[in-house]
Design a protein around this motif. Structure first.
Motif, PDB file in Angstrom:
ATOM      1  N   ILE A 213       0.835  -1.206   0.000  1.00  0.00           N
ATOM      2  CA  ILE A 213       0.000   0.000   0.000  1.00  0.00           C
ATOM      3  C   ILE A 213       0.872   1.260   0.000  1.00  0.00           C
ATOM      4  CG2 ILE A 213      -1.665   1.342   1.355  1.00  0.00           C
ATOM      5  CD1 ILE A 213      -2.850  -1.348   2.277  1.00  0.00           C
ATOM      6  N   LEU A 214       1.932   1.233   0.783  1.00  0.00           N
ATOM      7  CA  LEU A 214       2.847   2.380   0.820  1.00  0.00           C
ATOM      8  C   LEU A 214       3.544   2.571  -0.531  1.00  0.00           C
ATOM      9  CD1 LEU A 214       4.450   1.936   4.362  1.00  0.00           C
ATOM     10  CD2 LEU A 214       2.747   3.619   3.655  1.00  0.00           C
ATOM     11  N   ILE A 215       3.942   1.466  -1.152  1.00  0.00           N
ATOM     12  CA  ILE A 215       4.568   1.542  -2.472  1.00  0.00           C
ATOM     13  C   ILE A 215       3.579   2.107  -3.495  1.00  0.00           C
ATOM     14  CG2 ILE A 215       5.383   0.130  -4.409  1.00  0.00           C
ATOM     15  CD1 ILE A 215       7.542   0.586  -2.385  1.00  0.00           C
ATOM     16  N   LEU A 216       2.310   1.689  -3.404  1.00  0.00           N
ATOM     17  CA  LEU A 216       1.285   2.203  -4.320  1.00  0.00           C
ATOM     18  C   LEU A 216       1.100   3.706  -4.162  1.00  0.00           C
ATOM     19  CD1 LEU A 216      -1.512  -0.525  -4.129  1.00  0.00           C
ATOM     20  CD2 LEU A 216      -0.259   0.162  -6.180  1.00  0.00           C
ATOM     21  N   ILE A 220       1.972   5.332  -7.805  1.00  0.00           N
ATOM     22  CA  ILE A 220       0.877   5.690  -8.715  1.00  0.00           C
ATOM     23  C   ILE A 220       1.003   7.112  -9.262  1.00  0.00           C
ATOM     24  CG2 ILE A 220      -1.608   6.180  -8.764  1.00  0.00           C
ATOM     25  CD1 ILE A 220      -2.081   3.562  -7.377  1.00  0.00           C
ATOM     26  N   PRO A 221       1.246   8.126  -8.443  1.00  0.00           N
ATOM     27  CA  PRO A 221       1.357   9.478  -9.026  1.00  0.00           C
ATOM     28  C   PRO A 221       2.684   9.749  -9.720  1.00  0.00           C
ATOM     29  CG  PRO A 221       1.677   9.581  -6.663  1.00  0.00           C
ATOM     30  CD  PRO A 221       1.283   8.162  -6.979  1.00  0.00           C
ATOM     31  N   MET A 222       3.709   8.945  -9.440  1.00  0.00           N
ATOM     32  CA  MET A 222       5.049   9.189  -9.967  1.00  0.00           C
ATOM     33  C   MET A 222       5.169   8.673 -11.390  1.00  0.00           C
ATOM     34  SD  MET A 222       8.679   7.794  -8.410  1.00  0.00           S
ATOM     35  CE  MET A 222       8.252   6.076  -8.665  1.00  0.00           C
ATOM     36  N   TYR A 223       5.892   9.411 -12.233  1.00  0.00           N
ATOM     37  CA  TYR A 223       6.145   8.926 -13.595  1.00  0.00           C
ATOM     38  C   TYR A 223       7.470   8.164 -13.625  1.00  0.00           C
ATOM     39  CZ  TYR A 223       7.651   8.646 -18.383  1.00  0.00           C
ATOM     40  OH  TYR A 223       8.108   8.155 -19.574  1.00  0.00           O
ATOM     41  N   VAL A 224       7.420   6.898 -13.976  1.00  0.00           N
ATOM     42  CA  VAL A 224       8.628   6.105 -14.195  1.00  0.00           C
ATOM     43  C   VAL A 224       8.300   5.073 -15.274  1.00  0.00           C
ATOM     44  CG1 VAL A 224       8.050   4.513 -12.319  1.00  0.00           C
ATOM     45  CG2 VAL A 224      10.415   4.682 -13.110  1.00  0.00           C
ATOM     46  N   CYS A 225       9.188   4.909 -16.236  1.00  0.00           N
ATOM     47  CA  CYS A 225       8.903   3.989 -17.335  1.00  0.00           C
ATOM     48  C   CYS A 225       9.155   2.545 -16.906  1.00  0.00           C
ATOM     49  CB  CYS A 225       9.754   4.327 -18.559  1.00  0.00           C
ATOM     50  SG  CYS A 225      11.519   4.026 -18.346  1.00  0.00           S
ATOM     51  N   ALA A 226       8.697   1.601 -17.724  1.00  0.00           N
ATOM     52  CA  ALA A 226       8.808   0.181 -17.385  1.00  0.00           C
ATOM     53  C   ALA A 226      10.252  -0.249 -17.207  1.00  0.00           C
ATOM     54  CB  ALA A 226       8.134  -0.670 -18.465  1.00  0.00           C
ATOM     55  N   THR A 227      11.142   0.271 -18.054  1.00  0.00           N
ATOM     56  CA  THR A 227      12.562  -0.094 -17.956  1.00  0.00           C
ATOM     57  C   THR A 227      13.235   0.632 -16.804  1.00  0.00           C
ATOM     58  OG1 THR A 227      12.614  -0.478 -20.351  1.00  0.00           O
ATOM     59  CG2 THR A 227      14.730  -0.219 -19.229  1.00  0.00           C
ATOM     60  N   GLY A 228      12.921   1.908 -16.632  1.00  0.00           N
ATOM     61  CA  GLY A 228      13.529   2.684 -15.555  1.00  0.00           C
ATOM     62  C   GLY A 228      13.139   2.218 -14.170  1.00  0.00           C
ATOM     63  N   ALA A 252       2.421  -0.700 -11.008  1.00  0.00           N
ATOM     64  CA  ALA A 252       1.744   0.578 -10.769  1.00  0.00           C
ATOM     65  C   ALA A 252       2.553   1.781 -11.250  1.00  0.00           C
ATOM     66  CB  ALA A 252       1.429   0.728  -9.283  1.00  0.00           C
ATOM     67  N   GLY A 253       3.882   1.723 -11.086  1.00  0.00           N
ATOM     68  CA  GLY A 253       4.711   2.861 -11.484  1.00  0.00           C
ATOM     69  C   GLY A 253       4.575   3.226 -12.953  1.00  0.00           C
ATOM     70  N   PRO A 254       4.802   2.274 -13.877  1.00  0.00           N
ATOM     71  CA  PRO A 254       4.690   2.600 -15.302  1.00  0.00           C
ATOM     72  C   PRO A 254       3.253   2.803 -15.785  1.00  0.00           C
ATOM     73  CG  PRO A 254       6.132   0.702 -14.946  1.00  0.00           C
ATOM     74  CD  PRO A 254       5.406   0.946 -13.665  1.00  0.00           C
ATOM     75  N   ALA A 255       2.277   2.111 -15.179  1.00  0.00           N
ATOM     76  CA  ALA A 255       0.910   2.126 -15.712  1.00  0.00           C
ATOM     77  C   ALA A 255       0.106   3.345 -15.292  1.00  0.00           C
ATOM     78  CB  ALA A 255       0.169   0.859 -15.284  1.00  0.00           C
ATOM     79  N   ALA A 256       0.584   4.097 -14.316  1.00  0.00           N
ATOM     80  CA  ALA A 256      -0.185   5.257 -13.852  1.00  0.00           C
ATOM     81  C   ALA A 256       0.749   6.398 -13.471  1.00  0.00           C
ATOM     82  CB  ALA A 256      -1.038   4.861 -12.650  1.00  0.00           C
ATOM     83  N   ASN A 257       0.312   7.605 -13.712  1.00  0.00           N
ATOM     84  CA  ASN A 257       0.964   8.814 -13.214  1.00  0.00           C
ATOM     85  C   ASN A 257      -0.061   9.933 -13.265  1.00  0.00           C
ATOM     86  OD1 ASN A 257       1.319  10.340 -15.857  1.00  0.00           O
ATOM     87  ND2 ASN A 257       2.441   8.455 -16.321  1.00  0.00           N
ATOM     88  N   ILE A 258       0.253  11.050 -12.666  1.00  0.00           N
ATOM     89  CA  ILE A 258      -0.706  12.144 -12.562  1.00  0.00           C
ATOM     90  C   ILE A 258      -1.202  12.590 -13.933  1.00  0.00           C
ATOM     91  CG2 ILE A 258      -0.950  14.587 -11.978  1.00  0.00           C
ATOM     92  CD1 ILE A 258      -1.216  12.853  -9.590  1.00  0.00           C
ATOM     93  N   ALA A 259      -0.278  12.767 -14.875  1.00  0.00           N
ATOM     94  CA  ALA A 259      -0.649  13.254 -16.209  1.00  0.00           C
ATOM     95  C   ALA A 259      -1.597  12.293 -16.916  1.00  0.00           C
ATOM     96  CB  ALA A 259       0.604  13.467 -17.050  1.00  0.00           C
ATOM     97  N   SER A 260      -1.260  10.997 -16.893  1.00  0.00           N
ATOM     98  CA  SER A 260      -2.106  10.021 -17.586  1.00  0.00           C
ATOM     99  C   SER A 260      -3.479   9.924 -16.941  1.00  0.00           C
ATOM    100  CB  SER A 260      -1.430   8.642 -17.598  1.00  0.00           C
ATOM    101  OG  SER A 260      -1.327   8.115 -16.294  1.00  0.00           O
ATOM    102  N   MET A 261      -3.545   9.992 -15.604  1.00  0.00           N
ATOM    103  CA  MET A 261      -4.829   9.892 -14.923  1.00  0.00           C
ATOM    104  C   MET A 261      -5.734  11.070 -15.268  1.00  0.00           C
ATOM    105  SD  MET A 261      -3.975   8.180 -11.204  1.00  0.00           S
ATOM    106  CE  MET A 261      -2.717   9.364 -10.700  1.00  0.00           C
ATOM    107  N   MET A 262      -5.162  12.262 -15.394  1.00  0.00           N
ATOM    108  CA  MET A 262      -5.951  13.440 -15.750  1.00  0.00           C
ATOM    109  C   MET A 262      -6.538  13.311 -17.161  1.00  0.00           C
ATOM    110  SD  MET A 262      -3.647  16.524 -14.118  1.00  0.00           S
ATOM    111  CE  MET A 262      -4.743  17.786 -14.761  1.00  0.00           C
TER     112      MET A 262
END
Length: 424
Positions: A213-216, A220-228, A252-262
């Motif tokens: 839950i803490l990792i999520l 989730i709001p952070m942008y990081v690519c699948a490789t990064g 969760a990191g690659p599949a979601a970020n603030i920009a994509s959610m908006m």
């Protein structure tokens, strides 16, 4: 210990991780170029337009190998939706694509081993299907989007041009899109490896659900690519984080970020956005708990990586080590090229496309990668009033030959999730 020794140790960790990934990253970028050039993009729409379970499966299968980062998948998926793809297939595509990609699957194998390289796309596959099916069921009463698909009128490339395009896409455009995030991920991994205590995750006393839950909350709001995200996950696992929690980060990191959610909320609606986010969280935690409780921990052991810096290489092992070092320097050169000469390449492209001196300039906000640029170019080119268009990603400016109105350009770019900044 003085600052120079600290920096030296951090750099040693970063280079060791980079060295383990370089061969596979170069191979992955090559496969990405082949996939992009040789697989017809219009093939996707043929199978994604129906509001049924089959379109969701097709969207997931198409999305998993595609080398799209979490910013590039947004305009691509919005373009698919605009051209008639169902909401369920779009959501499945949105979740499956940024988590994996042929390049990141190969990179996952390089650092995390074969079991993780298999589990990662499998988790993405089932989570995406679950999300797509739920979306189809809960949005079935909503009106369908009328397809605005137009035939691709691009020039057919010769074999030599295709080969050139494969390398251009894989080793230039892909580098531009994810290079900075890859370096960011490596830097974070180096800082974690050096500063985070080895027993850090013992403070959670084995409560992996709380850790997830803490990792999520962070991922989730952070942008990081699948490789990064891979070196970050590995560094945290070396500090005691469970493999299941690492998978939560990788999903969760690659599949979601603030920009994509908006953008998802704006284009697909709040209801679809909530379905997207909840199904992603349920899938990530579900598969994370499954790994931690039902699969052998030895499958996901990364303890051998902690001693990479101190290894000495001799004989055949030494040859392989120096080959990896050579690949690391090649990869660093390609990354430097993508970052340092991007502006010059884009200025040259404007000149090569013979944009007239009377071209109209429009500002487009929200483009972050070459896939964004390609989708914006296509959306504007499809307007009957447009003769020619070149989009400069660095400046966010579209140079348009023709007589389009501001409203036409605005509708075209906002339909795929970008913001119209007006005529310049």
């Amino acid at each position: 210990m003085n600052i120079m020794n600290i920096l030296k140790d951090i750099f040693a960790v970063i280079f060791s991780i980079f060295n383990e990934m370089s061969v596979y990253l170069l191979l992955g970028f090559l496969f990405a170029g082949i996939l992009h050039v040789l697989v017809p993009q219009q093939l996707f729409l043929k199978y994604l337009s129906k509001n049924n379970w089959l379109s969701v499966i097709y969207a997931t299968l198409f999305g998993i190998p595609l080398p799209l980062c979490s910013c590039g998948v947004i305009p691509t998926s919005m373009a698919l939706y605009k051209e008639g793809a169902s909401k369920g297939s779009v959501i499945a595509f949105l979740i499956a694509t940024p988590q994996t990609g042929v390049d990141s699957i190969i990179a996952t194998y390089s650092l995390m081993g074969l079991p993780f390289a298999i589990v990662r796309p499998v988790a993405a596959f089932f989570t995406s299907i679950f999300a797509g099916l739920v979306t189809n069921v809960l949005t079935e009463d909503e009106p369908e989007v009328v397809s605005k698909h137009t035939e691709d009128t691009g020039v057919t490339l010769s074999f030599s041009q295709k080969i050139k395009r494969v390398f251009q896409y894989g080793y230039v455009e892909m580098m531009e899109d994810i290079g900075k995030m890859l370096l960011f991920g490596l830097l974070i991994a180096g800082l974690i490896a050096y500063f985070v205590p080895d027993n850090f995750f013992t403070i959670f006393k084995g409560n992996t659900l709380l850790t997830m839950i803490l990792i999520l909350i962070v991922a989730i709001p952070m942008y990081v690519c699948a490789t990064g995200s891979i070196p970050i996950a590995v560094a945290l696992m070396m500090k005691g984080m469970s493999p299941g929690t690492a998978l939560v980060l990788l999903m969760a990191g690659p599949a979601a970020n603030i920009a994509s959610m908006m953008v998802i909320g704006k284009v697909l609606g709040k209801k679809t956005f909530i379905i997207y986010l909840l199904t992603l969280i349920i899938g990530a935690i579900g598969f994370g708990l499954f790994i931690d409780n039902f699969l052998p921990a030895s499958w996901f052991d990364v303890s051998h990586l902690s001693s990479m810096v101190s290894h000495h290489h001799h004989g055949a092992a030494g040859v392989w080590y120096y080959f990896k070092v050579g690949c690391s320097f090649v990869l660093m050169g390609l990354l430097a090229n993508s970052i340092l000469f991007k502006k010059e390449r884009e200025e040259g492209e404007v000149m090569e496309n013979n944009i007239s001196k009377d071209a109209i300039a429009f500002k487009i906000d929200g483009m972050t990668c070459n896939h964004c640029k390609a989708n914006a170019t296509k959306a504007i080119s499809n307007l009957a009033s447009v003769k020619n268009v070149t989009v400069n990603l660095s400046t966010g400016i579209a140079y348009v030959d023709g007589n389009p109105t501001d409203e036409e350009i605005k509708n075209a770019v906002e339909a795929i999730g970008f913001t119209f900044g007006g005529r310049l």
